[in-house]
Design a protein around this motif. Structure first.
Motif, PDB file in Angstrom:
ATOM      1  N   ALA A  32      -0.695  12.832  -9.058  1.00 41.88           N
ATOM      2  CA  ALA A  32      -0.568  10.582  -7.815  1.00 41.88           C
ATOM      3  C   ALA A  32      -1.026  10.539  -6.940  1.00 41.88           C
ATOM      4  N   ALA A  33      -1.027  11.855  -5.771  1.00 39.53           N
ATOM      5  CA  ALA A  33      -1.888  11.924  -4.502  1.00 39.53           C
ATOM      6  C   ALA A  33      -2.990  11.752  -4.431  1.00 39.53           C
ATOM      7  N   ALA A  42      -3.046  -0.754  -7.395  1.00 40.79           N
ATOM      8  CA  ALA A  42      -2.751  -0.048  -7.995  1.00 40.79           C
ATOM      9  C   ALA A  42      -2.942   1.199  -6.563  1.00 40.79           C
ATOM     10  N   THR A  43      -2.241   0.700  -5.041  1.00 37.23           N
ATOM     11  CA  THR A  43      -1.910   1.462  -4.166  1.00 37.23           C
ATOM     12  C   THR A  43      -0.363   1.427  -4.231  1.00 37.23           C
ATOM     13  N   ALA A  44       0.326   0.301  -5.120  1.00 40.25           N
ATOM     14  CA  ALA A  44       1.340  -0.160  -4.055  1.00 40.25           C
ATOM     15  C   ALA A  44       2.387   0.766  -6.108  1.00 40.25           C
ATOM     16  N   ILE A  45       1.540   0.638  -6.911  1.00 41.15           N
ATOM     17  CA  ILE A  45       2.128   1.479  -7.963  1.00 41.15           C
ATOM     18  C   ILE A  45       1.697   2.905  -8.116  1.00 41.15           C
ATOM     19  N   GLU A  46       1.152   3.844  -7.329  1.00 43.65           N
ATOM     20  CA  GLU A  46       0.649   4.428  -6.858  1.00 43.65           C
ATOM     21  C   GLU A  46       2.093   5.197  -6.113  1.00 43.65           C
ATOM     22  N   THR A  47       2.372   4.016  -5.009  1.00 40.24           N
ATOM     23  CA  THR A  47       3.651   4.168  -3.974  1.00 40.24           C
ATOM     24  C   THR A  47       4.922   4.281  -4.229  1.00 40.24           C
ATOM     25  N   TYR A  48       4.752   3.776  -5.738  1.00 41.00           N
ATOM     26  CA  TYR A  48       6.352   3.882  -5.806  1.00 41.00           C
ATOM     27  C   TYR A  48       6.231   4.801  -6.646  1.00 41.00           C
ATOM     28  N   GLN A  49       6.052   4.695  -7.269  1.00 44.12           N
ATOM     29  CA  GLN A  49       5.136   6.200  -8.654  1.00 44.12           C
ATOM     30  C   GLN A  49       5.702   7.855  -7.482  1.00 44.12           C
ATOM     31  N   LEU A  50       4.721   8.235  -6.330  1.00 45.32           N
ATOM     32  CA  LEU A  50       5.267   8.733  -5.508  1.00 45.32           C
ATOM     33  C   LEU A  50       7.111   9.156  -5.087  1.00 45.32           C
ATOM     34  N   ASP A  51       7.067   7.821  -5.578  1.00 48.95           N
ATOM     35  CA  ASP A  51       8.584   7.029  -4.183  1.00 48.95           C
ATOM     36  C   ASP A  51       9.225   7.902  -5.067  1.00 48.95           C
TER      37      ASP A  51
END
Length: 117
Positions: A32-33, A42-51
């Motif tokens: 994800a990173a 996409a950035t918000a989704i990736e941030t949530y996925q990283l969380d």
């Protein structure tokens, strides 16, 4: 064996599962990173996925810590048979005990030559 006491096989299975989870979560974070997308969605989704993945990674690490505590308690206070002698080991141990008895008897009878300096 007490039904509450884990067996060596169940502990090994749990070790393998915990390590697999830890590695999988780390791989997911790394995947994800490395995604390059400039859209806000996409950035918000990736941030949530990283969380989510980092929380799961922490949980996997906590599971490993709990496992090590369980293993320590079982080894110290339980009767965990990690050696698990099979038939070959039992025969080998019995043969060794017989050999020791023969040598002990020979020493006691004095039939072993003593080397003098």
């Amino acid at each position: 064996m007490d039904p509450q006491q884990p067996t060596a096989r169940s502990l090994q299975t749990r070790i393998n599962n915990d390590i697999t989870q830890l590695l999988q979560r780390f791989e997911n974070i790394m995947a994800a990173a490395t995604v390059e997308n400039t859209s806000h969605t996409a950035t918000a989704i990736e941030t949530y996925q990283l969380d989510v993945e980092s929380t799961a990674l922490i949980r996997a690490a906590e599971d490993i810590l709990a496992l090590t505590r369980t293993m320590k308690e079982t080894w110290l206070f339980g009767k965990l048979d990690t050696l698990g002698e099979d038939e070959r080991d039992v025969k080998r141990r019995e043969k060794l005990e017989q050999d020791v008895a023969v040598v002990k008897e020979a020493i006691e009878k004095g039939s072993v030559l003593k080397l003098e300096k």
